[in-house]
Design a protein around this motif. Structure first.
Motif, PDB file in Angstrom:
ATOM      1  N   MET A  62       0.845  -1.172   0.000  1.00  0.00           N
ATOM      2  CA  MET A  62       0.000   0.000   0.000  1.00  0.00           C
ATOM      3  C   MET A  62       0.892   1.238   0.000  1.00  0.00           C
ATOM      4  O   MET A  62       1.931   1.272   0.646  1.00  0.00           O
ATOM      5  CB  MET A  62      -0.917  -0.022   1.228  1.00  0.00           C
ATOM      6  CG  MET A  62      -1.793   1.215   1.313  1.00  0.00           C
ATOM      7  SD  MET A  62      -2.825   1.309   2.785  1.00  0.00           S
ATOM      8  CE  MET A  62      -4.208   0.350   2.256  1.00  0.00           C
ATOM      9  N   ASN A  63       0.426   2.257  -0.665  1.00  0.00           N
ATOM     10  CA  ASN A  63       1.137   3.524  -0.755  1.00  0.00           C
ATOM     11  C   ASN A  63       1.226   4.147   0.646  1.00  0.00           C
ATOM     12  O   ASN A  63       0.234   4.261   1.350  1.00  0.00           O
ATOM     13  CB  ASN A  63       0.348   4.430  -1.705  1.00  0.00           C
ATOM     14  CG  ASN A  63       1.035   5.752  -1.953  1.00  0.00           C
ATOM     15  OD1 ASN A  63       1.955   6.136  -1.232  1.00  0.00           O
ATOM     16  ND2 ASN A  63       0.576   6.446  -2.967  1.00  0.00           N
ATOM     17  N   PRO A  64       2.419   4.566   1.089  1.00  0.00           N
ATOM     18  CA  PRO A  64       2.578   5.119   2.444  1.00  0.00           C
ATOM     19  C   PRO A  64       1.761   6.396   2.664  1.00  0.00           C
ATOM     20  O   PRO A  64       1.274   6.640   3.762  1.00  0.00           O
ATOM     21  CB  PRO A  64       4.063   5.399   2.575  1.00  0.00           C
ATOM     22  CG  PRO A  64       4.725   4.829   1.386  1.00  0.00           C
ATOM     23  CD  PRO A  64       3.684   4.441   0.408  1.00  0.00           C
ATOM     24  N   VAL A  65       1.585   7.197   1.635  1.00  0.00           N
ATOM     25  CA  VAL A  65       0.802   8.428   1.772  1.00  0.00           C
ATOM     26  C   VAL A  65      -0.666   8.085   2.007  1.00  0.00           C
ATOM     27  O   VAL A  65      -1.331   8.655   2.881  1.00  0.00           O
ATOM     28  CB  VAL A  65       0.968   9.328   0.528  1.00  0.00           C
ATOM     29  CG1 VAL A  65       0.040  10.531   0.591  1.00  0.00           C
ATOM     30  CG2 VAL A  65       2.412   9.769   0.379  1.00  0.00           C
ATOM     31  N   LEU A  66      -1.174   7.125   1.245  1.00  0.00           N
ATOM     32  CA  LEU A  66      -2.554   6.686   1.409  1.00  0.00           C
ATOM     33  C   LEU A  66      -2.772   6.087   2.803  1.00  0.00           C
ATOM     34  O   LEU A  66      -3.777   6.355   3.456  1.00  0.00           O
ATOM     35  CB  LEU A  66      -2.926   5.669   0.325  1.00  0.00           C
ATOM     36  CG  LEU A  66      -4.343   5.116   0.391  1.00  0.00           C
ATOM     37  CD1 LEU A  66      -5.368   6.232   0.260  1.00  0.00           C
ATOM     38  CD2 LEU A  66      -4.545   4.061  -0.680  1.00  0.00           C
ATOM     39  N   ALA A  67      -1.821   5.316   3.259  1.00  0.00           N
ATOM     40  CA  ALA A  67      -1.921   4.727   4.586  1.00  0.00           C
ATOM     41  C   ALA A  67      -1.956   5.817   5.659  1.00  0.00           C
ATOM     42  O   ALA A  67      -2.748   5.741   6.608  1.00  0.00           O
ATOM     43  CB  ALA A  67      -0.752   3.777   4.835  1.00  0.00           C
ATOM     44  N   ALA A  68      -1.128   6.845   5.511  1.00  0.00           N
ATOM     45  CA  ALA A  68      -1.106   7.949   6.469  1.00  0.00           C
ATOM     46  C   ALA A  68      -2.435   8.698   6.462  1.00  0.00           C
ATOM     47  O   ALA A  68      -2.980   9.052   7.521  1.00  0.00           O
ATOM     48  CB  ALA A  68       0.044   8.902   6.169  1.00  0.00           C
ATOM     49  N   VAL A  69      -2.990   8.927   5.276  1.00  0.00           N
ATOM     50  CA  VAL A  69      -4.275   9.617   5.164  1.00  0.00           C
ATOM     51  C   VAL A  69      -5.379   8.803   5.834  1.00  0.00           C
ATOM     52  O   VAL A  69      -6.221   9.345   6.560  1.00  0.00           O
ATOM     53  CB  VAL A  69      -4.615   9.903   3.682  1.00  0.00           C
ATOM     54  CG1 VAL A  69      -6.058  10.350   3.522  1.00  0.00           C
ATOM     55  CG2 VAL A  69      -3.663  10.942   3.108  1.00  0.00           C
ATOM     56  N   LEU A  70      -5.379   7.504   5.630  1.00  0.00           N
ATOM     57  CA  LEU A  70      -6.390   6.650   6.250  1.00  0.00           C
ATOM     58  C   LEU A  70      -6.269   6.641   7.773  1.00  0.00           C
ATOM     59  O   LEU A  70      -7.277   6.682   8.486  1.00  0.00           O
ATOM     60  CB  LEU A  70      -6.292   5.236   5.697  1.00  0.00           C
ATOM     61  CG  LEU A  70      -6.741   5.056   4.249  1.00  0.00           C
ATOM     62  CD1 LEU A  70      -6.474   3.633   3.777  1.00  0.00           C
ATOM     63  CD2 LEU A  70      -8.205   5.406   4.090  1.00  0.00           C
ATOM     64  N   VAL A  71      -5.037   6.592   8.275  1.00  0.00           N
ATOM     65  CA  VAL A  71      -4.830   6.603   9.728  1.00  0.00           C
ATOM     66  C   VAL A  71      -5.292   7.925  10.328  1.00  0.00           C
ATOM     67  O   VAL A  71      -5.989   7.957  11.355  1.00  0.00           O
ATOM     68  CB  VAL A  71      -3.351   6.326  10.069  1.00  0.00           C
ATOM     69  CG1 VAL A  71      -3.062   6.623  11.531  1.00  0.00           C
ATOM     70  CG2 VAL A  71      -2.997   4.891   9.729  1.00  0.00           C
ATOM     71  N   ILE A  72      -4.941   9.024   9.692  1.00  0.00           N
ATOM     72  CA  ILE A  72      -5.340  10.347  10.189  1.00  0.00           C
ATOM     73  C   ILE A  72      -6.863  10.494  10.133  1.00  0.00           C
ATOM     74  O   ILE A  72      -7.486  10.998  11.065  1.00  0.00           O
ATOM     75  CB  ILE A  72      -4.629  11.464   9.399  1.00  0.00           C
ATOM     76  CG1 ILE A  72      -3.135  11.445   9.712  1.00  0.00           C
ATOM     77  CG2 ILE A  72      -5.238  12.821   9.706  1.00  0.00           C
ATOM     78  CD1 ILE A  72      -2.301  12.343   8.829  1.00  0.00           C
ATOM     79  N   GLY A  73      -7.471  10.038   9.058  1.00  0.00           N
ATOM     80  CA  GLY A  73      -8.928  10.099   8.941  1.00  0.00           C
ATOM     81  C   GLY A  73      -9.617   9.264  10.001  1.00  0.00           C
ATOM     82  O   GLY A  73     -10.612   9.690  10.601  1.00  0.00           O
ATOM     83  N   ALA A  74      -9.112   8.074  10.251  1.00  0.00           N
ATOM     84  CA  ALA A  74      -9.696   7.212  11.282  1.00  0.00           C
ATOM     85  C   ALA A  74      -9.550   7.840  12.658  1.00  0.00           C
ATOM     86  O   ALA A  74     -10.475   7.791  13.484  1.00  0.00           O
ATOM     87  CB  ALA A  74      -9.045   5.834  11.244  1.00  0.00           C
ATOM     88  N   ALA A  75      -8.395   8.444  12.929  1.00  0.00           N
ATOM     89  CA  ALA A  75      -8.186   9.103  14.222  1.00  0.00           C
ATOM     90  C   ALA A  75      -9.140  10.284  14.372  1.00  0.00           C
ATOM     91  O   ALA A  75      -9.718  10.493  15.450  1.00  0.00           O
ATOM     92  CB  ALA A  75      -6.737   9.574  14.350  1.00  0.00           C
ATOM     93  N   GLY A  76      -9.349  11.042  13.317  1.00  0.00           N
ATOM     94  CA  GLY A  76     -10.280  12.174  13.364  1.00  0.00           C
ATOM     95  C   GLY A  76     -11.703  11.716  13.612  1.00  0.00           C
ATOM     96  O   GLY A  76     -12.431  12.309  14.410  1.00  0.00           O
TER      97      GLY A  76
END
Length: 82
Positions: A1-15
């Motif tokens: 998985m693309n690291p940027v996409l993974a970071a966006v998903l983690v940040i979105g889930a945390a929000g």
């Protein structure tokens, strides 16, 4: 998985989790108290002498209301006096 996409998903889930927790905490908060006649007289006196801002502050201190609710309540008190 693309690291940027993974970071966006983690940040979105945390929000999303933070929004859910904030909503849950808000629902558990005690409802605002009603003004007794003495506090209502204090708000009226503040309207006469100190103005709207002080009246809203007093209302919030006495009831635990939020800013918008206190503002609307003080405006109703002022309107009913006319």
């Amino acid at each position: 998985m693309n690291p940027v996409l993974a970071a966006v998903l983690v940040i979105g889930a945390a929000g999303l989790l933070m929004l859910i927790v904030a909503h849950w905490l808000e629902q558990r908060a005690a409802p605002p108290r009603e003004l007794d006649e003495r506090a209502r007289a204090e708000v009226r006196a503040a309207l006469d002498h100190d103005g709207l801002v002080t009246s809203v502050r007093i209302y919030r201190e006495r009831t635990g209301s939020g800013l918008l609710d206190a503002y609307e309540a003080v405006r109703r008190i002022a309107r009913d006096r006319r």
